[in-house]
Design a protein around this motif. Sequence first.
Motif, short mmCIF file in Angstrom:
data_model
loop_
_atom_site.label_atom_id
_atom_site.label_comp_id
_atom_site.label_asym_id
_atom_site.label_seq_id
_atom_site.Cartn_x
_atom_site.Cartn_y
_atom_site.Cartn_z
N ALA A 288 0.83 -1.21 0.00
CA ALA A 288 0.00 0.00 0.00
C ALA A 288 0.86 1.26 0.00
CB ALA A 288 -0.94 -0.01 1.20
N CYS A 289 1.95 1.25 0.78
CA CYS A 289 2.86 2.40 0.81
C CYS A 289 3.45 2.65 -0.58
CB CYS A 289 3.99 2.15 1.81
SG CYS A 289 3.50 2.22 3.55
N GLY A 290 3.83 1.56 -1.25
CA GLY A 290 4.39 1.70 -2.58
C GLY A 290 3.38 2.26 -3.57
N ARG A 291 2.14 1.77 -3.49
CA ARG A 291 1.09 2.24 -4.39
C ARG A 291 0.76 3.71 -4.13
NH1 ARG A 291 -2.55 -1.89 -5.93
NH2 ARG A 291 -3.92 -0.22 -6.71
N LEU A 292 0.73 4.10 -2.84
CA LEU A 292 0.47 5.50 -2.50
C LEU A 292 1.56 6.41 -3.04
CD1 LEU A 292 -0.85 5.13 1.15
CD2 LEU A 292 -2.11 6.13 -0.76
N HIS A 293 2.80 5.98 -2.88
CA HIS A 293 3.92 6.78 -3.41
C HIS A 293 3.78 6.95 -4.92
CE1 HIS A 293 7.88 8.06 -4.66
NE2 HIS A 293 8.00 6.95 -5.37
N GLU A 294 3.47 5.89 -5.63
CA GLU A 294 3.34 5.95 -7.09
C GLU A 294 2.21 6.90 -7.49
OE1 GLU A 294 2.79 1.95 -8.32
OE2 GLU A 294 4.87 1.36 -7.93
N ALA A 295 1.10 6.85 -6.77
CA ALA A 295 -0.05 7.71 -7.09
C ALA A 295 0.30 9.18 -6.87
CB ALA A 295 -1.26 7.32 -6.24
N ILE A 296 0.96 9.48 -5.76
CA ILE A 296 1.32 10.86 -5.45
C ILE A 296 2.38 11.36 -6.43
CG2 ILE A 296 2.42 12.34 -3.72
CD1 ILE A 296 1.10 10.50 -1.58
N ASP A 297 3.36 10.52 -6.73
CA ASP A 297 4.42 10.90 -7.66
C ASP A 297 3.85 11.18 -9.05
OD1 ASP A 297 7.31 11.24 -8.15
OD2 ASP A 297 7.08 9.50 -9.46
N ARG A 298 2.90 10.37 -9.47
CA ARG A 298 2.27 10.55 -10.78
C ARG A 298 1.49 11.87 -10.81
NH1 ARG A 298 0.89 5.79 -11.18
NH2 ARG A 298 -1.13 5.88 -10.12
N ALA A 299 0.77 12.16 -9.75
CA ALA A 299 0.01 13.41 -9.68
C ALA A 299 0.95 14.61 -9.73
CB ALA A 299 -0.83 13.44 -8.40
N TYR A 300 2.05 14.52 -9.00
CA TYR A 300 3.02 15.63 -8.97
C TYR A 300 3.56 15.92 -10.37
CZ TYR A 300 6.96 18.48 -7.41
OH TYR A 300 7.85 19.51 -7.22
N SER A 301 3.84 14.85 -11.13
CA SER A 301 4.41 15.02 -12.47
C SER A 301 3.44 15.66 -13.45
CB SER A 301 4.88 13.66 -13.01
OG SER A 301 3.78 12.82 -13.30
N LEU A 302 2.14 15.63 -13.12
CA LEU A 302 1.12 16.16 -14.03
C LEU A 302 0.78 17.63 -13.78
CD1 LEU A 302 -1.40 13.16 -14.00
CD2 LEU A 302 0.11 13.83 -15.90
N LEU A 316 -6.65 11.39 -7.94
CA LEU A 316 -5.67 11.04 -6.91
C LEU A 316 -6.37 10.56 -5.64
CD1 LEU A 316 -2.84 10.93 -5.64
CD2 LEU A 316 -3.09 13.39 -5.14
N CYS A 317 -7.40 11.29 -5.23
CA CYS A 317 -8.12 10.89 -4.01
C CYS A 317 -8.73 9.49 -4.17
CB CYS A 317 -9.22 11.91 -3.69
SG CYS A 317 -8.57 13.51 -3.14
N GLY A 318 -9.23 9.20 -5.38
CA GLY A 318 -9.78 7.87 -5.62
C GLY A 318 -8.70 6.80 -5.51
N GLU A 319 -7.51 7.10 -6.06
CA GLU A 319 -6.41 6.14 -5.98
C GLU A 319 -5.97 5.93 -4.53
OE1 GLU A 319 -3.31 5.96 -9.20
OE2 GLU A 319 -4.03 8.02 -9.53
#
Length: 326
Positions: A288-302, A316-319
């Motif tokens: 879950a920590c890994g998935r959260l990091h990926e979701a936040i990192d992806r949002a930041y890049s956008l 992002l909130c849904g993810e």
Amino acid sequence: MIYMKIYGNDLVIQTFQNMLKNDHMAHSFLIYGEKGLGKKTMADYLAMMLVCENENKPCGICRYCKNAAAHIHPDIIYAEHSGKLGGFSVDTIRSICADVYIKPNNSDTKIYLFTDADNITVQAQNSLLKLIEEPPPYAYFIFTATDRNIILETIRSRIISLSASEVSRETAVKALQEKEISEEDAGKAVSVFGGNIGLCLEYLQDGELKSSVDLTKKITDCIINRDEYGLLKNFTDASVDKNLLKSVLKMTDKIIRDALAVKYSENSIAGCYADGAQILSGSLTVNACGRLHEAIDRAYSLIDKNINIKLMVSSLCGEISTCRQL
């Protein structure tokens, strides 16, 4: 006497001193580490050391040290930032490449500082590569950046990379008190940013950073409590300003990192909300920590792309909610 106070980072300073003492001073340096650790102060210290005309360098009393401290020494050149991202333009790099072959004005060295070089382009680095490979004997180059990997491997292999570090919390409190900050306020800042003196100072002086911290803590609490409405509300509040949203995402990501790290060591907190990270650590799986990091990192890049920020935040909130179920 000019007194340049550097807290901690003894290894960095000792490296400079040892090179000078043994007459093996490198011509190029990279000082890296997160914002607030004093990288530019250490770069200034090295520049002052290189131009100082007395035996104990930097002496802080000679004309060269004084000019260096005032940023008016003609042989210490600060590369000018340009553009929205604060990189270095082609014209700036060309100018430096031409100027480097003009001998120093009134000292034996000429120093070029590329501070906050996080957005230096590959093109700019490639243009500097030959200079760094074969500099004139009097020329030195100093870079500061948050991440050493920003600098190309072809350059990193030819320069000395030194990591800036936090100080102890006790030292941070003392340093803040030396700047006429009360012990109570210093303690509050250190509880948020630990031994990062620069960020502690910014937290006490900058309302925007305080707002970022407050929103980050609220978002963390919403993740803990599985409060989907509160999560969307607080992220929406952050999205009114792109820089605010970037700051909140980075700090939230660091709390997720802390939640994962404390599973292995209780002394691994690096973010602004230690209590929240501890609680998350007990309720989130490694996956879950890994998935959260990926979701936040992806949002930041956008954020800086041509997208609808509100839709991105909603996604992002849904993810996050989905990851929270893992």
